[in-house]
Design an enzyme around this catalytic site. Structure first.
Site, mmCIF file in Angstrom:
data_model
loop_
_atom_site.group_PDB
_atom_site.id
_atom_site.type_symbol
_atom_site.label_atom_id
_atom_site.label_comp_id
_atom_site.label_asym_id
_atom_site.label_seq_id
_atom_site.Cartn_x
_atom_site.Cartn_y
_atom_site.Cartn_z
ATOM 1 N N ARG A 28 0.825 -1.217 0.000
ATOM 2 C CA ARG A 28 0.000 0.000 0.000
ATOM 3 C C ARG A 28 0.854 1.259 0.000
ATOM 4 N NH1 ARG A 28 -2.643 -4.338 1.638
ATOM 5 N NH2 ARG A 28 -4.920 -4.427 1.735
ATOM 6 N N SER A 169 -12.773 -10.091 2.587
ATOM 7 C CA SER A 169 -11.467 -9.982 1.930
ATOM 8 C C SER A 169 -11.013 -8.541 1.806
ATOM 9 C CB SER A 169 -11.535 -10.611 0.537
ATOM 10 O OG SER A 169 -10.476 -10.133 -0.263
ATOM 11 N N ASP A 317 -3.965 -15.140 7.479
ATOM 12 C CA ASP A 317 -2.669 -15.636 6.992
ATOM 13 C C ASP A 317 -1.944 -16.497 8.027
ATOM 14 O OD1 ASP A 317 -2.976 -14.468 4.527
ATOM 15 O OD2 ASP A 317 -1.920 -12.626 5.073
#
Ligand code: S3P
Length: 436
Positions: A28, A169, A317
């Site tokens: 980002r 998501s 994750d």
């Protein structure tokens, strides 16, 4: 060229370390500083293959990004309308984050371009982004299987939408947010369970205007981003391998400094605490709008639990590492509602289940989860199927295995944690990397 790890049963982990920069925040920072006005420095960028794929793509979009010193970069932002048509197709490598976020951003530009990835990325679902982006009038075509390569054509304008997320998501949400920066009126996104909000935080830090109210995100028009320096904290998803390794091995204590502790990323820590782990978070501070702190971990006795659904998105994750923790817990750990794990760099439910079985750990795979029976990890040879987090998870299993664990296909560890084997070796893991 192939690469493997050989782990000999090791005794304990101890030390005081920092882990490489946060992958999500690194992507980002490159994306948002490129479309900001002015010069911004990124300190502590994760120099992994995934983030370097994003960096190389912005160079092809004619953004000047230079390395200034060790993991510090200078980005010469050209504003929202400053990107140029690339003279070649854009290679996202293994990185779903690059592909999904950049498809959102690039679908709003006044030029066409194509995105492609490696074999694993080319099998991952992309309709999840092309559908909402098409609702915004973007012109995106996918392959027959709704995967990459992705072809993007310019459109007259991006229209705002109100979108209820069908999947939890952050990549889908961020893809929509990046496109919505180019819409003339506000876009609203409704989440079922909030996902990591680094995109929203960084846009607001750079002077943009996004409101977050519980599960509702409103992106206001006329966002103009002004470059500012960004400090990238350590990646909690990389730290998780050290944390679980320390917890499951005897007489271990590790301090991990300056790790990103965004509340939407700490589900893994909450799950481990419910299992009985001894973890403390200290020295809390902020890098921009991102919470950061030190993690202190000790060896702990774990018990099996039913993993609460509310932590799944914020631990998404961490499951390969959490499955190794579960294999070392007393009793049964149950995970349901986690079908998203099938769509990561590998099908993490089936690939982890196969590996655990090879290590002598009883487990039952379900359609959307797994039940793992704690036990004694034996030695084995495991194929990580090129999934970086599967490879790292079975590496730490080697701390407590009765025989050697060999992990095949470990090259992709460098997509998120470039120096994993050296850092783990320094902490006490008996790990050898072989390249042939
Ligand atoms: C990411 C979001 C998550 C995560 C990935 C990084 C991001 O993916 O698994 O590693 O940076 O937005 P999903 O949004 O597909 O769950």
């Amino acid at each position: 060229m192939s690469e493997k790890y050989i782990i000999q049963p090791s005794s304990n982990l101890s030390g005081n370390i920092v882990v490489p920069g946060d992958k999500s925040i690194s992507h980002r920072s490159l994306i948002l500083l490129s479309i900001s006005e002015g010069i911004g420095h990124i300190n502590g960028l994760l120099e992994s293959e995934d983030c370097l794929a994003t960096l190389d793509i912005f160079k092809l979009l004619d953004i000047n990004i230079a390395k200034s010193s060790n993991s510090s970069y200078v980005v010469n932002g050209k504003g929202l309308y400053g990107l140029s048509k690339p003279n070649q197709d854009l290679n996202c490598g293994n990185s779903g984050t690059s592909m999904r976020l950049l498809t959102g951003l690039l679908s709003a530009q006044k030029f066409s371009c194509n995105l492609f990835g490696d074999n694993s990325l080319s099998e991952r679902p992309m309709e999840r982004i092309s559908l909402p982006l098409s609702l915004m009038s973007a012109d995106i075509s996918l392959s027959e299987n709704n995967t990459a390569p992705i072809k993007i054509l310019p459109v007259k304008e991006i229209t705002p939408i109100e979108y209820k997320m069908p999947i939890d998501s952050a990549q889908i949400k961020s893809s929509i947010i990046l496109a919505s920066l180019y819409a003339k009126s506000e876009t609203k996104i409704f989440e079922n369970i909030p996902t990591r909000d680094h995109t929203e935080n960084m846009i607001n830090y750079l002077g943009g205007n996004i409101d977050k109210k519980s599960n509702q995100i409103t992106i206001h028009p006329n966002n103009k981003l002004i470059a500012k320096d960004i400090n990238v904290p350590g990646d909690i998803s990389s730290a998780m391998f050290v944390i679980v390794g320390c917890i499951i091995s005897k007489n271990s204590q590790v301090i991990i400094k300056n790790v990103g502790l965004n509340d939407l990323r700490t589900g893994g820590i909450e799950i481990l605490k419910l299992m009985g782990a001894n973890i403390e978070l200290k020295n809390i501070k902020y890098y921009g709008l991102e919470k950061v702190g030190d993690i202190i971990v000790h060896s702990s006795k774990l018990k099996g639990i039913t993993i609460p659904e509310k932590y799944i998105a914020s631990a998404i994750d961490e499951f390969p590492a959490l499955f190794i923790a579960s294999a070392n817990a007393f009793g049964e750990t149950i995970l349901n509602n986690a079908s998203e794990l099938k769509f990561k760099e590998s099908n993490r439910l089936s690939v982890m289940s196969e590996g655990l079985t090879l290590c002598g750990i009883n487990n039952n795979l379900n359609d959307d989860g797994i039940v793992i029976q704690g036990g004694k990890i034996s030695g084995s040879t495991i194929d990580s199927k090129g999934d970086h987090r599967v490879a790292m998870a079975f590496s730490i299993a080697g701390l407590v295995s009765s025989e050697n664990i060999t992990i095949l296909n470990t090259k992709n560890v460098s997509t998120s944690f470039p120096d994993f084997h050296n850092l783990m070796k320094a902490l006490g893991l008996n790990i050898r990397r072989e390249i042939s």
